[in-house]
Write an enzyme that holds these catalytic residues in place. Sequence first.
Site: not given
Length: 435
Positions: A209, A211, A216, A384, A386, A391
């Site tokens: 999952h 990404k 370079d 979508h 995450k 704090d």
Amino acid sequence: TIFIILYSVTILGLVLVIITENRNPLKTIPWVIVLLLAPGIGLLFYFFFGQDNRKQRIISRRTYKRIMKRPQEGKLPQDACVVPDPYKPLSTLLTNTNQSSLLYGTQITIYTNGTDKFKDLLEEIQKATHHIHIQYYIFCDDEIGKQVQQLLIKKVKEGVKVRVLYDDVGCWNVKDGFFKEMKEAGIEVYAFLRVAFPVFTSKVNYRNHRKIIVIDGKVGFMGGMNIADRYDKGTSWGTWRDTHFKFVGKGVHGLQSVFLIDWYVVSKKLLNDRIYYPAAEIYSDNIMQIATSGPVGQWRTLLQATIFMIANAKKYIFIQTPYFLPTEGLNQALQTSALGGVDVRLMLPKRSDTRSANMASHSFIDEMVKAGVKVYLYKPGFLHSKLVVSDDALTSIGSANMDFRSFEHNFEINAFVYQKEFALQMKRIFTHDMH
């Protein structure tokens, strides 16, 4: 009669295997019941979805050390980076379970929409001179997918080495011709954990999952967005609200090592030359650790780190996730923090991309609210993103959702950033979405 005896012995044998695997009782009992009451269907489902691969190794210790040698050569000694005292145990946890180095001085650019992310991504790919490493759960054959594909083909013709890794299940709807065109142009392309008979087994349940893009060894991208038009154009029923990040500096080395480990798993090609980890300038005062988790290996690193963040929050912890299917430990941590007076806020999409996921996620809301968790449902479209921020000091960003699939079954990647400025930026984004 012989068939019935053999069948019964097989089922009872499987039951014993499940019990002795030292599983969570919440998982063990349902599997045992299903196998005893519906042995035919139960056996089929267990074969595809129930096997525990955590004790397996997908890469040898020797190869892992060789790949990790380069990024660790240039890391600062632990005492050269001053992690805030409350988070030193978290830093140690990530080091012990994931060999996660402290990476100092990365510049982080935040994207809250696909338009800006893809604009910058295409510009950075255009600048590439040595290599481009791309790893996505979903790589669609649509408008933006074709733009990326054609630009990668152009860069190969210019002499740049391009490596593409995609998830086989995530890209089930993408025609083979899309990736075949890349291969024929000279791009190295591999599917992660290809699912095909006769090697079907439980691979269908364990997906990559992550990404990741590394250009370079100097510029990297990671976060929640795949390569697809919906991240830019939204859906028919609303916007697609997501978060992605560009790294410049030392943090890219963390992304690079993760990519090269996955690359070795599928290609059996070991890449650990120093050129993949060029010297990096200092762009900021943030400290970062890149951590991964998956269905193999002893520890559930991202689950453990997330529970640590929640349990150790003193003032607040804000969470964004598209899917909320918590493990029992995560469930208890959230409720305990809220009951203890910590400002716990959880943001979910009001409407999900699948009805079943929406119903499952929302089924946990009542008990969360009763414990004092403030739950917000995002209305303009599909959330979508995450994010976990706590704090004004610690932020977790990446690909992992707040659900058991991400924490136990998927190969995921998150960055843990120890910096007040970045935490405040992400807190402002959360507050804006909240309003």
